[in-house]
Motif scaffolding. Structure first.
Motif, short mmCIF file in Angstrom:
data_model
loop_
_atom_site.label_atom_id
_atom_site.label_comp_id
_atom_site.label_asym_id
_atom_site.label_seq_id
_atom_site.Cartn_x
_atom_site.Cartn_y
_atom_site.Cartn_z
N CYS A 54 0.82 -1.21 0.00
CA CYS A 54 0.00 0.00 0.00
C CYS A 54 0.86 1.26 0.00
O CYS A 54 0.58 2.21 -0.73
CB CYS A 54 -0.95 0.00 1.20
N GLU A 58 1.19 3.90 -3.09
CA GLU A 58 0.85 5.32 -2.93
C GLU A 58 2.01 6.21 -3.40
O GLU A 58 1.80 7.22 -4.06
CB GLU A 58 0.50 5.65 -1.48
N GLU A 88 -2.16 14.12 -1.99
CA GLU A 88 -2.22 12.84 -1.28
C GLU A 88 -3.43 12.03 -1.74
O GLU A 88 -3.33 10.81 -1.92
CB GLU A 88 -2.28 13.06 0.23
N TYR A 89 -4.57 12.69 -1.94
CA TYR A 89 -5.77 11.98 -2.41
C TYR A 89 -5.52 11.36 -3.79
O TYR A 89 -5.85 10.19 -4.02
CB TYR A 89 -6.97 12.93 -2.47
N MET A 92 -3.25 8.34 -3.42
CA MET A 92 -3.96 7.24 -2.77
C MET A 92 -4.98 6.63 -3.72
O MET A 92 -5.14 5.40 -3.78
CB MET A 92 -4.64 7.74 -1.49
N ARG A 93 -5.65 7.47 -4.49
CA ARG A 93 -6.64 6.99 -5.46
C ARG A 93 -5.94 6.11 -6.50
O ARG A 93 -6.43 5.03 -6.85
CB ARG A 93 -7.34 8.17 -6.13
N ALA A 95 -3.20 4.44 -6.14
CA ALA A 95 -2.81 3.19 -5.47
C ALA A 95 -4.01 2.26 -5.32
O ALA A 95 -3.91 1.06 -5.61
CB ALA A 95 -2.20 3.50 -4.10
N ALA A 96 -5.13 2.79 -4.87
CA ALA A 96 -6.32 1.96 -4.65
C ALA A 96 -6.82 1.35 -5.96
O ALA A 96 -7.16 0.16 -6.01
CB ALA A 96 -7.42 2.79 -4.00
N MET A 129 -6.84 0.56 3.15
CA MET A 129 -6.91 0.68 1.69
C MET A 129 -8.26 0.19 1.19
O MET A 129 -8.86 0.79 0.29
CB MET A 129 -5.78 -0.12 1.02
N PHE A 132 -10.79 2.93 1.86
CA PHE A 132 -10.62 4.03 0.91
C PHE A 132 -11.16 3.63 -0.47
O PHE A 132 -11.88 4.40 -1.10
CB PHE A 132 -9.15 4.44 0.81
N ARG A 133 -10.81 2.44 -0.92
CA ARG A 133 -11.23 1.99 -2.26
C ARG A 133 -12.74 1.97 -2.38
O ARG A 133 -13.31 2.31 -3.43
CB ARG A 133 -10.66 0.58 -2.54
#
Length: 148
Positions: A54, A58, A88-89, A92-93, A95-96, A129, A132-133
């Protein structure tokens, strides 16, 4: 070890280094024109494969979705904090979506894998994760339609 993510970094000329960061810092992404980008990862990440995946995903997300670096900064203006939050969003998006692609998420749900811990195990990611996903529009809207 998340070899596919490390291979992706290598294919894009990203140097991955391991350092003894002081908690809570676990990773940084740094790039500068004319130099290869660098992802620094805490050695402590070796303790959990899912968490390692994760965090690395990211940081790769920073490479693919933003410019500059994600080295921690002291921020004095609210607008600066908002921009960091957007950066950061986006990372992370990325990555997800990469770690839990929609087609494989649908497959997991069809197999009856619904619990967050089951999804985390299925995708080899953290429950954070998974949470978030599940908030991203491509799946959130479909889940809401199923409930109604």
């Amino acid at each position: 070890m998340p070899f596919s993510l490390l291979k992706m970094a290598d294919e894009h000329g990203i140097i991955v280094e391991y350092w003894d960061f002081q908690p809570p810092l676990e990773a940084v992404y740094w790039s500068f024109p004319g130099l290869p980008p660098v992802i620094g990862l805490a050695r402590s990440l070796f303790e959990s494969r899912a968490h390692f995946r994760c965090v690395l995903a990211e940081e790769l997300g920073h490479h693919f979705t933003s410019t500059g670096n994600s080295i921690p900064l002291t921020l004095f203006h609210y607008r600066d904090r908002l921009e960091i939050s957007r950066v950061e969003y986006r990372a992370m998006r990325w990555a997800a979506l990469h770690l839990m692609p929609l087609d494989k998420l649908r497959l997991a749900l069809r197999k009856g894998i619904y619990e967050r811990w089951e999804l985390a195990d299925f995708f080899d990611v953290t429950e954070v994760m998974v949470d978030f996903r599940m908030t991203l529009p491509d799946i959130r809207d479909k889940l809401q339609a199923m409930v109604m």
